[in-house]
Design a protein around this motif. Structure first.
Motif, mmCIF file in Angstrom:
data_model
loop_
_atom_site.group_PDB
_atom_site.id
_atom_site.type_symbol
_atom_site.label_atom_id
_atom_site.label_comp_id
_atom_site.label_asym_id
_atom_site.label_seq_id
_atom_site.Cartn_x
_atom_site.Cartn_y
_atom_site.Cartn_z
ATOM 1 N N GLY A 63 0.812 -1.213 0.000
ATOM 2 C CA GLY A 63 0.000 0.000 0.000
ATOM 3 C C GLY A 63 0.843 1.261 0.000
ATOM 4 N N ARG A 64 2.061 1.178 0.546
ATOM 5 C CA ARG A 64 2.927 2.367 0.583
ATOM 6 C C ARG A 64 3.669 2.562 -0.730
ATOM 7 N N LEU A 65 4.044 1.398 -1.337
ATOM 8 C CA LEU A 65 4.831 1.477 -2.570
ATOM 9 C C LEU A 65 3.955 1.842 -3.760
ATOM 10 N N VAL A 66 2.865 1.076 -3.893
ATOM 11 C CA VAL A 66 1.961 1.294 -5.015
ATOM 12 C C VAL A 66 0.715 1.928 -4.439
ATOM 13 N N THR A 67 0.534 3.172 -4.641
ATOM 14 C CA THR A 67 -0.588 3.807 -3.961
ATOM 15 C C THR A 67 -1.884 3.614 -4.722
ATOM 16 N N GLU A 68 -1.845 3.867 -6.031
ATOM 17 C CA GLU A 68 -3.107 3.796 -6.754
ATOM 18 C C GLU A 68 -2.985 3.022 -8.043
ATOM 19 N N VAL A 69 -4.061 2.324 -8.399
ATOM 20 C CA VAL A 69 -4.131 1.638 -9.691
ATOM 21 C C VAL A 69 -5.470 1.986 -10.315
ATOM 22 N N ALA A 70 -5.607 1.641 -11.619
ATOM 23 C CA ALA A 70 -6.874 1.901 -12.303
ATOM 24 C C ALA A 70 -7.864 0.797 -11.947
ATOM 25 N N GLY A 71 -9.019 1.174 -11.441
ATOM 26 C CA GLY A 71 -10.039 0.203 -11.020
ATOM 27 C C GLY A 71 -10.879 -0.287 -12.179
ATOM 28 N N PRO A 72 -11.917 -1.067 -11.902
ATOM 29 C CA PRO A 72 -12.751 -1.679 -12.932
ATOM 30 C C PRO A 72 -13.343 -0.666 -13.908
ATOM 31 N N GLY A 73 -13.717 0.505 -13.454
ATOM 32 C CA GLY A 73 -14.311 1.478 -14.366
ATOM 33 C C GLY A 73 -13.280 2.441 -14.932
ATOM 34 N N GLY A 74 -11.984 2.162 -14.682
ATOM 35 C CA GLY A 74 -10.929 3.050 -15.136
ATOM 36 C C GLY A 74 -10.575 4.106 -14.102
ATOM 37 N N GLN A 75 -11.397 4.224 -13.090
ATOM 38 C CA GLN A 75 -11.131 5.245 -12.068
ATOM 39 C C GLN A 75 -10.008 4.780 -11.147
ATOM 40 N N PRO A 76 -9.205 5.701 -10.619
ATOM 41 C CA PRO A 76 -8.126 5.276 -9.715
ATOM 42 C C PRO A 76 -8.688 4.779 -8.394
#
Ligand SMILES: Nc1ncnc2c1ncn2[C@@H]1O[C@H](COP(=O)(O)OP(=O)(O)OP(=O)(O)O)[C@@H](O)[C@H]1O
Ligand SMILES: [Mg+2]
Lengths: 275, 304
Positions: A63-76
């Motif tokens: 959670g600290r290294l990779v904070t955000e990814v693109a979710g199912p609808g493309g939203q972060p």
């Protein structure tokens, strides 16, 4: 003479199936499992804790290294929220597979538990439904615990997420059914390596930890055939409330797998034990 | 209760049961005797509706096992040759859970389990797991379990194997009692005394076929003589006597350790043997038993 209920056909399933396959008494087999596990409750604790360890590890570490990814609808979305529903699907799979392969193999091969059952009015389909049903119940218990923790950690953001629990049951059902069918083919305990060999890559590559887009094209096609992939996609979408029509396809795939597994298991049991 | 005509069981190309006819009447105790591999268990499993027949006709309790398997099994009690108790459950749970497979109510199986543990004399082990029980205790529990649904027809495949003499006699007594209550019994056994005690009628099977059928006394009268003279010799000397002793009796069986002379008067045969110079280590005159019938019919001990 005590009255024995249920030897006469009742219910739809009993009418359409050949006699001898099903007596409508799978619940007695679930009762048996409850009794036998009432002393082995420790496995429940480990089954609940294991996926939670993963979740906490991801929360603190990744959670600290990779904070955000693109979710199912493309939203972060936060990485932990991305992984959590997938871990839920994977834990449903693991619980179901191990219960329905190790447990079943032992009872089938060494303990002759099913031979004893089949000497009563109970049929092979009762055994299949009873044993698979038990694995699903266990999977459900783990799923509820896991879902509770997801809530506490603030990883559930949509009311649709309530459907994660029934979906976890469906995933458990599909894997328990296929697992039990496979268990009837296992000849010696060393062959459980094959089960591991199927489960571990599935766990790692079913978009559990990375979105499908990171895989090269041909591999993406292969991944879309993995049963766990469909469970993960379904759960991830529901957890953030992004619904789309392909979800019906995921559900159908898992349901078909479950139905096939139950059918195959009862056929195998009948073929191997009633001869 | 059981009606079989030209019953056949094949495993692949191997014929384990090759055309067996039996007719078991309500309330009788019927026995299957025969050497290892004769096809007794295979026949029992077909009757128990857990093994489809390969050919022939079979009716159990008036029904066809292929069509009405569950309905037949609901009214049967089965003691398999090998115990298959539930090793993950306790003694009491084994009985209760088995009753539940028959669709009996919880209250009923609770009562029944208590009663059957008394029957099997396992009351003190009620809450123990099955695994550490002795072989004979497991056997007794398996037998008790077969009674959980108050069966009309009880199938016992070598029920007393592994039981001590006391437990055997106790079981015979229980089986007699069940029979007097109208339960039909079908038993396989390797103990001739058991067959003689227990069975009203029996068949001797050999190589998948029925070699003879009748009541124990009928079979003895038909296939043996009134008396038997048993002669024992020091090791190695028996062969020399065989040629001399042949004419002394109606029939002779040569066993590895002794000679059996079948005759109506054992004493006079013994006198004639001495007159011919036969000097056995020991001799015994006894009545014919089912064992003699068995030896003759299954050809186990013919002169080789
Ligand atoms: N499932 C099976 N598959 C193949 N062959 C079998 C099977 N069951 C029994 N047989 C064969 O059928 C024959 C008869 O076996 P069965 O068990 O009926 O004999 P039995 O009379 O009960 O012998 P025993 O006194 O040793 O119990 C044997 O040659 C056995 O190898
Ligand atoms: Mg046998």
């Amino acid at each position: 003479m005590p009255v024995t209920e249920g030897t006469r056909p009742r219910g739809l399933l009993l009418r359409i199936l050949p006699p001898g396959l099903y007596a409508g008494r799978a619940s007695a087999i679930i009762e048996r499992s409850m009794l036998s596990y009432s002393r082995g409750w420790l496995v429940f604790v480990s089954g609940v804790l294991e996926p939670l360890f993963y979740l906490v590890a991801f929360q603190i570490g990744f959670g600290r290294l990779v904070t955000e990814v693109a979710g199912p609808g493309g939203q972060p979305m936060p990485y932990v929220a991305f992984v959590a529903p997938a871990l839920l699907a994977a834990s449903a799979m693991n619980g179901a597979v191990f219960d329905s392969t190790f447990g079943v193999f032992f009872k089938f091969k060494y303990a002759k538990t099913y031979d004893a059952m089949l000497a009563t009015p109970i049929g092979p389909l009762d055994v299949a439904i009873g044993e698979i049903g038990w694995a699903v119940l266990r999977g459900g218990l783990y799923a509820v615990a896991f879902f509770g923790v997801m809530n506490v950690m603030g990883l559930v953001t949509s009311p649709w997420a309530l459907l994660l629990v029934p979906v976890a049951l469906l995933v458990a059902f599909a894997f328990a059914a296929i697992g039990m069918a496979c268990a009837t083919f296992i000849r010696s305990p060393t062959q459980f390596e094959f089960v591991q060999l199927a489960v571990v890559p599935m766990f790692l590559f079913s978009t559990t930890f990375f979105p499908l887009s990171v895989f090269p094209g041909p591999l993406q096609v292969v991944i879309q055939f993995l049963p766990l992939y469909h469970g993960v996609e379904l759960m991830r979408g529901l957890s953030v409330g992004v619904l789309d029509p392909t979800m019906a396809g995921h559900v159908a795939y898992l349901a078909a797998l479950a139905a096939f597994g139950v059918f195959a298991t009862s056929r195998r049991l009948a073929g191997l034990l009633l001869r | 209760m059981v009606e079989a005509k030209a019953l056949v069981k094949r495993f692949g190309d191997f014929e384990a049961v090759r055309g067996v006819d039996v007719h078991v009447r309500r309330g009788e105790a019927f026995g299957f005797l025969g050497p290892n591999g004769a096809g007794k268990s295979s026949t029992m499993r077909m009757i128990a509706a857990v093994s489809p027949r390969s050919d022939g006709e079979l009716k159990v309790l008036g029904m066809d096992p292929d069509r009405d398997g569950p309905r037949i099994r609901a009214r049967l009690g089965v003691v398999p040759q090998q115990d298959n108790l539930d090793s993950e459950l306790t003694v009491r749970q084994n009985l209760q859970v088995y009753g539940r497979y028959f669709g009996l109510s919880r209250a009923h199986v609770r009562r029944k389990a208590a009663e059957l543990m008394g029957f099997a004399q396992l009351g003190e082990r009620a809450e123990d797991e099955v695994e550490p029980l002795s072989g004979g205790m497991k056997r007794r529990l398996t037998i008790a379990r077969s009674l959980v649904n108050d069966p009309e027809l009880l199938l016992l495949d070598e029920p007393t194997t592994g039981l001590d003499p006391q437990a055997r006699h106790l079981l015979w007594d229980r089986l007699f009692r069940l029979k007097s209550e109208g339960v039909t019994l079908i038993v396989t056994t390797h103990y001739m005394d058991e067959a003689e005690q227990l069975c009203d009628r029996l068949v001797v099977m050999d190589g998948g076929r029925i070699a003879a059928e009748g009541s124990p006394s009928e079979l003895i009268a038909r296939f043996s003589t009134r008396e038997v003279l048993e002669l024992r010799f020091p090791p190695g000397e028996q062969d020399a006597v065989v040629a001399v002793a042949g004419g002394l009796a109606q029939r002779m069986e040569v066993l590895p350790d002794r000679l059996l002379l079948y005759t109506d008067s054992g004493e006079s045969a013994l006198e004639r043997a001495y007159a011919r110079g036969v000097r056995p280590l020991s001799s015994l005159v006894r009545r014919s038993t089912l064992e003699d019938v068995f030896l003759r019919l299954t050809g186990r001990s013919l002169v080789e």
